[in-house]
Design a protein around this motif. Structure first.
Motif, PDB file in Angstrom:
ATOM      1  N   MET A 122       0.832  -1.174   0.000  1.00 26.62           N
ATOM      2  CA  MET A 122       0.000   0.000   0.000  1.00 26.62           C
ATOM      3  C   MET A 122       0.878   1.239   0.000  1.00 26.62           C
ATOM      4  SD  MET A 122      -2.482   1.217   3.061  1.00 26.62           S
ATOM      5  CE  MET A 122      -2.486   2.954   3.359  1.00 26.62           C
ATOM      6  N   THR A 123       0.364   2.311  -0.511  1.00 24.53           N
ATOM      7  CA  THR A 123       1.048   3.592  -0.394  1.00 24.53           C
ATOM      8  C   THR A 123       0.355   4.399   0.685  1.00 24.53           C
ATOM      9  OG1 THR A 123      -0.370   4.540  -2.110  1.00 24.53           O
ATOM     10  CG2 THR A 123       1.723   3.594  -2.829  1.00 24.53           C
ATOM     11  N   LEU A 124       0.976   5.470   1.070  1.00 29.93           N
ATOM     12  CA  LEU A 124       0.381   6.323   2.094  1.00 29.93           C
ATOM     13  C   LEU A 124      -0.978   6.824   1.637  1.00 29.93           C
ATOM     14  CD1 LEU A 124       3.358   8.596   3.150  1.00 29.93           C
ATOM     15  CD2 LEU A 124       2.435   6.647   4.365  1.00 29.93           C
ATOM     16  N   LYS A 125      -1.904   6.922   2.581  1.00 30.05           N
ATOM     17  CA  LYS A 125      -3.202   7.515   2.273  1.00 30.05           C
ATOM     18  C   LYS A 125      -3.627   8.359   3.470  1.00 30.05           C
ATOM     19  CE  LYS A 125      -5.866   3.528   3.803  1.00 30.05           C
ATOM     20  NZ  LYS A 125      -6.778   2.481   3.430  1.00 30.05           N
ATOM     21  N   LYS A 126      -4.404   9.376   3.198  1.00 32.77           N
ATOM     22  CA  LYS A 126      -4.872  10.264   4.256  1.00 32.77           C
ATOM     23  C   LYS A 126      -6.371  10.077   4.415  1.00 32.77           C
ATOM     24  CE  LYS A 126      -4.323  14.880   6.037  1.00 32.77           C
ATOM     25  NZ  LYS A 126      -3.776  16.210   5.860  1.00 32.77           N
ATOM     26  N   THR A 127      -6.778   9.827   5.670  1.00 38.19           N
ATOM     27  CA  THR A 127      -8.196   9.727   5.987  1.00 38.19           C
ATOM     28  C   THR A 127      -8.475  10.727   7.088  1.00 38.19           C
ATOM     29  OG1 THR A 127      -7.801   7.929   7.545  1.00 38.19           O
ATOM     30  CG2 THR A 127      -8.376   7.297   5.302  1.00 38.19           C
ATOM     31  N   GLY A 128      -9.262  11.735   6.773  1.00 39.23           N
ATOM     32  CA  GLY A 128      -9.482  12.809   7.746  1.00 39.23           C
ATOM     33  C   GLY A 128      -8.183  13.540   7.989  1.00 39.23           C
ATOM     34  N   ARG A 129      -7.806  13.691   9.253  1.00 35.54           N
ATOM     35  CA  ARG A 129      -6.557  14.372   9.607  1.00 35.54           C
ATOM     36  C   ARG A 129      -5.365  13.421   9.684  1.00 35.54           C
ATOM     37  NH1 ARG A 129      -7.994  16.812  15.117  1.00 35.54           N
ATOM     38  NH2 ARG A 129      -5.964  15.874  15.346  1.00 35.54           N
ATOM     39  N   LEU A 130      -5.612  12.123   9.617  1.00 39.73           N
ATOM     40  CA  LEU A 130      -4.545  11.145   9.851  1.00 39.73           C
ATOM     41  C   LEU A 130      -4.030  10.528   8.566  1.00 39.73           C
ATOM     42  CD1 LEU A 130      -6.042   9.176  12.876  1.00 39.73           C
ATOM     43  CD2 LEU A 130      -4.277  10.941  12.933  1.00 39.73           C
ATOM     44  N   TRP A 131      -2.723  10.321   8.524  1.00 39.64           N
ATOM     45  CA  TRP A 131      -2.098   9.517   7.481  1.00 39.64           C
ATOM     46  C   TRP A 131      -2.128   8.076   7.960  1.00 39.64           C
ATOM     47  CZ3 TRP A 131      -0.516  11.165   2.786  1.00 39.64           C
ATOM     48  CH2 TRP A 131      -0.412  12.543   2.605  1.00 39.64           C
ATOM     49  N   ARG A 132      -2.278   7.141   7.019  1.00 40.31           N
ATOM     50  CA  ARG A 132      -2.325   5.727   7.379  1.00 40.31           C
ATOM     51  C   ARG A 132      -1.423   4.914   6.468  1.00 40.31           C
ATOM     52  NH1 ARG A 132      -6.197   5.234  11.151  1.00 40.31           N
ATOM     53  NH2 ARG A 132      -7.823   6.810  11.142  1.00 40.31           N
ATOM     54  N   GLY A 133      -0.951   3.783   6.987  1.00 39.19           N
ATOM     55  CA  GLY A 133      -0.105   2.882   6.226  1.00 39.19           C
ATOM     56  C   GLY A 133      -0.235   1.480   6.755  1.00 39.19           C
ATOM     57  N   ASP A 134       0.324   0.535   6.015  1.00 37.56           N
ATOM     58  CA  ASP A 134       0.186  -0.875   6.371  1.00 37.56           C
ATOM     59  C   ASP A 134       1.463  -1.542   6.843  1.00 37.56           C
ATOM     60  OD1 ASP A 134      -2.533  -1.043   5.735  1.00 37.56           O
ATOM     61  OD2 ASP A 134      -2.082  -1.371   3.618  1.00 37.56           O
ATOM     62  N   ASN A 135       2.631  -0.931   6.576  1.00 41.24           N
ATOM     63  CA  ASN A 135       3.862  -1.639   6.863  1.00 41.24           C
ATOM     64  C   ASN A 135       5.002  -0.652   7.126  1.00 41.24           C
ATOM     65  OD1 ASN A 135       4.736  -0.742   4.269  1.00 41.24           O
ATOM     66  ND2 ASN A 135       3.705  -2.497   3.353  1.00 41.24           N
ATOM     67  N   PHE A 136       6.192  -1.208   7.382  1.00 37.05           N
ATOM     68  CA  PHE A 136       7.357  -0.384   7.680  1.00 37.05           C
ATOM     69  C   PHE A 136       7.671   0.572   6.535  1.00 37.05           C
ATOM     70  CE2 PHE A 136      11.908   0.388   7.240  1.00 37.05           C
ATOM     71  CZ  PHE A 136      12.129   1.112   8.398  1.00 37.05           C
ATOM     72  N   ASP A 137       7.558   0.109   5.297  1.00 33.10           N
ATOM     73  CA  ASP A 137       7.862   0.964   4.152  1.00 33.10           C
ATOM     74  C   ASP A 137       6.981   2.215   4.139  1.00 33.10           C
ATOM     75  OD1 ASP A 137       9.864  -0.739   3.271  1.00 33.10           O
ATOM     76  OD2 ASP A 137       8.509  -1.852   1.958  1.00 33.10           O
ATOM     77  N   ASP A 138       5.704   2.058   4.505  1.00 33.20           N
ATOM     78  CA  ASP A 138       4.804   3.212   4.572  1.00 33.20           C
ATOM     79  C   ASP A 138       5.249   4.180   5.665  1.00 33.20           C
ATOM     80  OD1 ASP A 138       3.267   2.084   2.570  1.00 33.20           O
ATOM     81  OD2 ASP A 138       1.802   1.232   3.960  1.00 33.20           O
TER      82      ASP A 138
END
Length: 119
Positions: free
Chosen positions: A1-17
């Motif tokens: 996954m790549t970085l994504k923003k939901t609301g005010r927060l950035w989210r990721g799935d793994n160390f690379d993110d």
């Protein structure tokens, strides 16, 4: 996954993110050259409880079960001669993937390269 923003927060799935997020954050405004993934010296685990005090001193404790669990990444910005200039500690919540930089500390002494081994 790549970085994504939901609301005010950035989210990721793994160390690379998380590493990408720390590079985007830029330690003290400086480019982050190295991002390391800390591991527990006893069990090689990657989940930690992280404590940050009012002076930005950061400590991690390996988790074997429960609690608020975070993956940790430590980003380093360097002076031209190779000494550490700035350190950023990023966390990724293992429950919902929320990303954040929770400690961002200027290093004002030298030598400082030993700090890479303390992650």
């Amino acid at each position: 996954m790549t970085l994504k923003k939901t609301g005010r927060l950035w989210r990721g799935d793994n160390f690379d993110d998380l590493a990408e997020y720390i590079r985007f954050f830029k330690a003290g405004g400086y480019p982050v050259s190295v991002v390391v993934e800390p591991r527990c010296g006893e069990c090689d685990g990657l989940a930690f409880r992280v404590d940050i005090d009012e002076e930005d001193a950061t400590r991690r404790a390996c988790l074997t079960c429960g609690g608020e669990e975070f993956a940790v990444a430590v980003g380093y910005a360097f002076f031209d001669e190779g000494e550490v200039r700035w350190i950023s500690v990023g966390l990724r919540c293992l429950m919902d993937g929320a990303l954040g930089v929770y400690a961002d500390t200027k290093i004002d002494y030298s030598p400082s390269r030993h700090l890479l081994a303390q992650a």
